[in-house]
Scaffold this active site. Structure first.
Site, PDB file in Angstrom:
ATOM      1  N   PRO A  15      31.305  50.136  32.209  1.00  0.00           N
ATOM      2  CA  PRO A  15      32.583  50.149  33.131  1.00  0.00           C
ATOM      3  C   PRO A  15      32.559  48.933  33.897  1.00  0.00           C
ATOM      4  CG  PRO A  15      30.572  51.855  32.597  1.00  0.00           C
ATOM      5  CD  PRO A  15      30.677  51.029  31.854  1.00  0.00           C
ATOM      6  N   ASN A  16      33.630  48.431  35.190  1.00  0.00           N
ATOM      7  CA  ASN A  16      33.765  47.523  35.672  1.00  0.00           C
ATOM      8  C   ASN A  16      33.957  46.401  35.181  1.00  0.00           C
ATOM      9  OD1 ASN A  16      34.528  50.509  38.364  1.00  0.00           O
ATOM     10  ND2 ASN A  16      32.323  50.055  37.909  1.00  0.00           N
ATOM     11  N   ARG A  23      34.890  40.718  41.295  1.00  0.00           N
ATOM     12  CA  ARG A  23      34.828  41.884  41.996  1.00  0.00           C
ATOM     13  C   ARG A  23      33.354  41.672  42.104  1.00  0.00           C
ATOM     14  NH1 ARG A  23      30.835  44.843  38.210  1.00  0.00           N
ATOM     15  NH2 ARG A  23      29.824  46.234  38.537  1.00  0.00           N
ATOM     16  N   TYR A  28      28.624  38.682  41.063  1.00  0.00           N
ATOM     17  CA  TYR A  28      28.651  38.593  40.012  1.00  0.00           C
ATOM     18  C   TYR A  28      30.038  37.124  39.665  1.00  0.00           C
ATOM     19  CZ  TYR A  28      27.705  43.301  39.625  1.00  0.00           C
ATOM     20  OH  TYR A  28      27.108  44.549  39.778  1.00  0.00           O
ATOM     21  N   ASN A  80      25.962  44.463  27.469  1.00  0.00           N
ATOM     22  CA  ASN A  80      26.134  44.832  28.979  1.00  0.00           C
ATOM     23  C   ASN A  80      26.507  45.806  29.607  1.00  0.00           C
ATOM     24  OD1 ASN A  80      26.091  45.399  31.373  1.00  0.00           O
ATOM     25  ND2 ASN A  80      26.878  43.229  32.240  1.00  0.00           N
ATOM     26  N   ALA A  83      26.564  49.934  35.270  1.00  0.00           N
ATOM     27  CA  ALA A  83      26.179  50.733  35.317  1.00  0.00           C
ATOM     28  C   ALA A  83      25.589  52.111  34.993  1.00  0.00           C
ATOM     29  CB  ALA A  83      27.115  51.361  36.785  1.00  0.00           C
ATOM     30  N   GLU A 104      20.081  44.093  25.413  1.00  0.00           N
ATOM     31  CA  GLU A 104      20.778  44.496  27.159  1.00  0.00           C
ATOM     32  C   GLU A 104      20.563  43.214  27.796  1.00  0.00           C
ATOM     33  OE1 GLU A 104      18.433  47.576  29.144  1.00  0.00           O
ATOM     34  OE2 GLU A 104      19.210  46.826  30.532  1.00  0.00           O
ATOM     35  N   HIS A 106      22.854  41.814  31.315  1.00  0.00           N
ATOM     36  CA  HIS A 106      22.697  41.942  33.051  1.00  0.00           C
ATOM     37  C   HIS A 106      23.259  40.026  32.795  1.00  0.00           C
ATOM     38  CE1 HIS A 106      21.913  46.134  32.258  1.00  0.00           C
ATOM     39  NE2 HIS A 106      20.862  45.678  32.622  1.00  0.00           N
ATOM     40  N   ARG A 113      17.739  43.720  43.161  1.00  0.00           N
ATOM     41  CA  ARG A 113      18.155  44.403  43.534  1.00  0.00           C
ATOM     42  C   ARG A 113      17.527  45.641  44.288  1.00  0.00           C
ATOM     43  NH1 ARG A 113      24.175  43.852  40.605  1.00  0.00           N
ATOM     44  NH2 ARG A 113      24.693  44.828  42.855  1.00  0.00           N
TER      45      ARG A 113
HETATM   46  C1  DQA Z   1      25.503  44.629  35.929  1.00  0.00           C
HETATM   47  C2  DQA Z   1      24.265  45.555  36.906  1.00  0.00           C
HETATM   48  C3  DQA Z   1      24.673  47.127  36.963  1.00  0.00           C
HETATM   49  O1  DQA Z   1      23.764  47.070  37.933  1.00  0.00           O
HETATM   50  C4  DQA Z   1      26.011  46.914  37.883  1.00  0.00           C
HETATM   51  O2  DQA Z   1      26.024  48.479  38.136  1.00  0.00           O
HETATM   52  C5  DQA Z   1      26.544  46.231  36.338  1.00  0.00           C
HETATM   53  C6  DQA Z   1      26.235  45.282  35.940  1.00  0.00           C
HETATM   54  C7  DQA Z   1      25.330  42.903  35.676  1.00  0.00           C
HETATM   55  O3  DQA Z   1      25.672  42.598  34.877  1.00  0.00           O
HETATM   56  O4  DQA Z   1      24.593  42.929  36.480  1.00  0.00           O
HETATM   57  O5  DQA Z   1      28.183  46.893  36.336  1.00  0.00           O
HETATM   58  O6  DQA Z   1      24.858  44.939  34.362  1.00  0.00           O
END
Ligand code: DQA
Length: 152
Positions: A15-16, A23, A28, A80, A83, A104, A106, A113
């Site tokens: 998501p996102n 964003r 990011y 990835n 959230a 995994e 990120h 964080r």
């Molecule tokens: C994320 C870290 C997550 O906490 C966040 O909700 C994201 C991006 C990252 O790539 O740093 O959407 O996965």
């Protein structure tokens, strides 16, 4: 004889992550998801394999893609979870239920964080976690092999 191309890698963005580039750029960066995907594909191609990149804002769609990855012929999954990392037992169970290695990833260092981001429910089911190197996080794993990278 031509080298047989290895099976492709499935890269899943949660998501996102479709909003990368605009964003929260201070967290990011300014690189778009399309640019990240191009870098991943170049990286895979240079190692004799292929990366297929997908993004979804929907937990169930990510679960479906993880479940069908082996059937679709992928050798490994780079995930990835966005959230969903921090609370999705459904995604964790999907990762645990497949025989393919799942890494995994990120962009940000989730351990540096907010408190709620420091816990990953996915990590115990993954072969490893790479966090905090921006788009490079996606490139640090041994793409093209399911073995641990050799340090030479
Ligand atoms: C994320 C870290 C997550 O906490 C966040 O909700 C994201 C991006 C990252 O790539 O740093 O959407 O996965």
């Amino acid at each position: 004889m031509a080298r047989r191309a290895s099976r492709p890698i499935l890269v899943l963005h949660g998501p996102n992550l479709n909003l990368l580039g605009t964003r929260e750029p201070s967290v990011y960066g300014r690189v778009s998801l399309a640019e990240v995907n191009r870098a991943i594909q170049r990286h895979a191609a240079a190692r004799g394999t292929r990366a297929v990149c997908r993004q979804s804002n929907h937990e169930g769609e990510l679960v479906d893609w993880i479940q069908s990855a082996a059937r679709e012929g992928f050798q490994a999954i780079v995930l990835n979870p966005g959230a969903l990392t921090h609370y999705s037992v459904a995604l964790r169970d999907a990762v645990a239920s497949v025989s393919l290695p799942v890494v995994e990833v990120h962009l940000s260092n989730i351990h540096a964080r907010e408190e709620f981001r420091r816990r990953s429910v996915i990590a115990p089911a993954a072969v490893g976690q790479i966090s905090g190197f921006g788009p490079m996080s996606y490139l640090l794993q041994a793409i093209g092999t399911t073995r641990l990278p050799q340090v030479t």
